[in-house]
Design an enzyme around this catalytic site. Structure first.
Site, PDB file in Angstrom:
ATOM      1  N   ASP A 312     117.060  76.199  64.501  1.00  0.00           N
ATOM      2  CA  ASP A 312     118.356  76.299  63.848  1.00  0.00           C
ATOM      3  C   ASP A 312     119.463  75.310  63.823  1.00  0.00           C
ATOM      4  OD1 ASP A 312     121.035  77.913  63.680  1.00  0.00           O
ATOM      5  OD2 ASP A 312     119.768  78.902  62.354  1.00  0.00           O
ATOM      6  N   THR A 314     122.593  75.645  63.207  1.00  0.00           N
ATOM      7  CA  THR A 314     123.791  76.026  63.765  1.00  0.00           C
ATOM      8  C   THR A 314     123.718  76.218  65.346  1.00  0.00           C
ATOM      9  OG1 THR A 314     124.559  77.028  61.431  1.00  0.00           O
ATOM     10  CG2 THR A 314     125.653  77.970  63.423  1.00  0.00           C
ATOM     11  N   CYS A 347     120.328  72.107  52.617  1.00  0.00           N
ATOM     12  CA  CYS A 347     120.848  72.724  53.771  1.00  0.00           C
ATOM     13  C   CYS A 347     122.258  72.009  54.284  1.00  0.00           C
ATOM     14  CB  CYS A 347     119.904  72.946  54.892  1.00  0.00           C
ATOM     15  SG  CYS A 347     120.708  73.405  56.280  1.00  0.00           S
ATOM     16  N   ASN A 348     123.344  72.656  53.990  1.00  0.00           N
ATOM     17  CA  ASN A 348     124.397  71.861  54.486  1.00  0.00           C
ATOM     18  C   ASN A 348     124.483  71.517  55.917  1.00  0.00           C
ATOM     19  OD1 ASN A 348     126.435  72.444  51.878  1.00  0.00           O
ATOM     20  ND2 ASN A 348     125.262  74.076  51.948  1.00  0.00           N
ATOM     21  N   ALA A 350     122.148  71.066  58.198  1.00  0.00           N
ATOM     22  CA  ALA A 350     121.483  69.842  58.390  1.00  0.00           C
ATOM     23  C   ALA A 350     121.866  68.549  58.113  1.00  0.00           C
ATOM     24  CB  ALA A 350     120.262  70.198  57.622  1.00  0.00           C
ATOM     25  N   LYS A 433     120.071  85.666  54.973  1.00  0.00           N
ATOM     26  CA  LYS A 433     118.807  85.195  55.480  1.00  0.00           C
ATOM     27  C   LYS A 433     117.693  86.392  56.032  1.00  0.00           C
ATOM     28  CE  LYS A 433     120.395  80.733  57.547  1.00  0.00           C
ATOM     29  NZ  LYS A 433     119.298  79.861  56.859  1.00  0.00           N
ATOM     30  N   CYS A 464     126.878  77.050  52.551  1.00  0.00           N
ATOM     31  CA  CYS A 464     125.671  77.181  53.177  1.00  0.00           C
ATOM     32  C   CYS A 464     124.755  77.669  52.066  1.00  0.00           C
ATOM     33  CB  CYS A 464     125.928  78.434  54.105  1.00  0.00           C
ATOM     34  SG  CYS A 464     124.189  79.208  54.496  1.00  0.00           S
TER      35      CYS A 464
END
Length: 501
Positions: A312, A314, A347-348, A350, A433, A464
């Site tokens: 993950d 974040t 994916c922002n 990432a 999610k 996101c």
């Protein structure tokens, strides 16, 4: 998008690597290899040439001489050898005219250049025989029946001024049907033929009979469409009253001078997926819906690695979560090895890691965040304050802040209480999610949007890639432009593919 300099672990770009697919006719393939090695001495690139010859056991049996030959096994052989060359060569040669009848089925699946033998022959005819209109062809009965010589040599080619090119529009002549069967095919495949190791005597006489027939039909030059025939060039040419082209040597010389960039190759988009899984599927759907297409074949080729095991992003940015850099890099390298021209990451968060991994791959990662800011700059209504709803990792990393503020705009993010709501909408038990798109997650997201509107946001980035999946009241959507980065990224990918085409 500028490509970074290749890292030190990659081969020097000044050395050009070639692969020769052998085994499709051992004698002909060996002749092409020998002539390629010799040609490399006088037309090699400054850094030199590496030539790899790949030959495996392959036996078609006697049926190859027949017009009804089935090339399926040969097709799989060529594909597998070329696929194994991937990452090892920049250019490959397939010295087999029969294989070029189906090569167009294979080359879109190969990430490097496969040199076209017909392009080589046409280039030589244009250069050396501009007045020729009738060519005699010595090839197998299967290749003859396929019509590939007529397709490649018979179609007129327009020049820049609109006139016909000197090659193209040629008349293709073959030996009489009886001579095709009893002379030409016997000279190659018969018990006294070239494939059986004979280089003179009966096989030479049979080839001469076929050549004489072509000359009697008006052939101005003769093109061998079998890689075995040039093996006898020194013996055969003095006996033929018209030029007999050494197709093996022409192929070798053309390959060594061919443009190193892949030509006329379909654009393939690599997608680093699984971050998150639903967002990846949504992104692919958007690419398909944004592509102008009248048939399946008009859509983009995509290679996707759905890898939800990437740690993950974040958790790493705001805490002590595992670093996703290496798994992301490994995934990108696999996409590159599979022939992708560029990579999209829906994916922002990432994108906080993209700068780390870009130097270690040779194809560009299309920056979704930059595409979003470019989209804002192109909007009709001027934007000065950009609201950002994203994971705490994206907010903390400031990847959006830096790009937005560099464009002369202010970035607005929620306060701590509202940011907690955004994280609940994404990661909560009833978040997107976890598969939810209505109810609690919708309430949290709508509250966050209203919060940024109250602070003066002109537009709001749903930063996101799962947030656009959450259902919102139509009235709220009408109050402000809600930007979907995945859709903007999809637009950029489609535009890039069209530009490449």
């Amino acid at each position: 998008m500028e490509r970074p300099n290749a890292p030190s672990h990659k081969a020097s770009p000044s050395v050009v690597r070639y692969g020769v697919v052998g085994g499709l006719g051992a004698i002909g393939s060996a002749d092409v290899l020998l002539k390629t090695v010799r040609a490399a001495q006088y037309c090699k690139p400054p850094g030199g040439v590496d030539i790899a010859f790949e030959q495996r056991h392959f036996d078609d049996g006697p049926g190859i001489a027949a017009e009804a030959y089935d090339p399926l096994r040969r097709k799989f052989y060529v594909y597998n050898v070329l696929k194994d060359m991937q990452g090892k060569v920049e250019n490959a040669m397939v010295p087999c005219f029969l294989s070029h009848t189906f090569l167009a089925e294979i080359t879109p699946e190969i990430s490097f250049n496969v040199v076209d033998i017909f392009d080589a022959l046409l280039a030589r005819i244009r250069r050396d025989y501009p007045e020729v209109r009738k060519i005699g062809v010595l090839t197998s009965s299967y290749v003859r029946a396929s019509g590939i010589f007529e397709q490649r040599f018979g179609e007129p080619e327009a020049t820049q001024d609109g006139s016909l090119a000197t090659a193209g529009g040629l008349e293709v002549i073959y030996p009489d049907a009886t001579l095709q069967r009893d002379a030409l095919m016997q000279a190659i495949y018969g018990p006294s033929g070239i494939k059986s190791g004979h280089h003179g005597g009966e096989c030479l006489q049979l080839l001469l009979e076929a050549c004489d027939d072509l000359v009697s039909q008006g052939a101005e030059i003769i093109v061998p469409g079998l890689s075995e025939i040039p093996v006898l060039m020194e013996s055969l040419q003095p006996l033929v009253p018209v030029p007999l082209l050494d197709s093996n040597l022409i192929y070798a010389e053309y390959a060594l001078g061919v443009d190193r960039e892949r030509e006329n190759r379909n654009f393939k988009l690599g997608v680093l997926g699984g971050v998150g899984p639903a967002a990846t599927v949504d992104f692919m759907r958007k690419v398909v819906s944004l592509t102008r297409a009248e048939r399946d074949q008009d859509h983009l080729k995509m290679v996707v690695e759905q890898n939800p095991q990437i740690p993950d992003r974040t958790a790493n940015l705001i805490g002590k979560g595992e670093d996703p850099s290496i798994p992301m890099l490994a995934t990108c390298q696999r996409l590159e090895a599979d022939g992708a021209n560029a990579i999209a990451i829906p994916c922002n968060t990432a994108h906080a890691f993209v700068a780390r991994i870009q130097p270690y791959i040779g194809i560009p990662i299309i920056n979704m965040l930059t595409a979003v800011v470019d989209h804002i700059a192109a909007m009709q209504t001027p934007v000065t304050r950009v609201g950002l709803l994203a994971t705490s990792g994206t907010v903390t990393s400031r990847v959006y802040h830096d790009i937005i503020e560099a464009s002369g705009r202010e970035t607005l993010v929620p306060d701590a209480r509202c940011q907690t709501q955004v994280m609940e909408a994404i990661y909560g038990h009833h978040g997107v999610k976890a598969g939810h798109t209505t109810g609690e997650c919708s309430e949290h997201l709508q509250a966050a949007i209203s919060h940024l509107l109250a602070r003066g946001a002109d537009v709001i980035i749903l930063g996101c890639t799962e947030l656009p999946l959450i259902e919102l009241d139509a009235a709220l959507r009408e109050r402000v432009a809600l930007l979907d980065p995945a859709e903007i990224l999809a637009q950029r990918c489609v535009a890039l593919a069209q530009a490449e085409a």
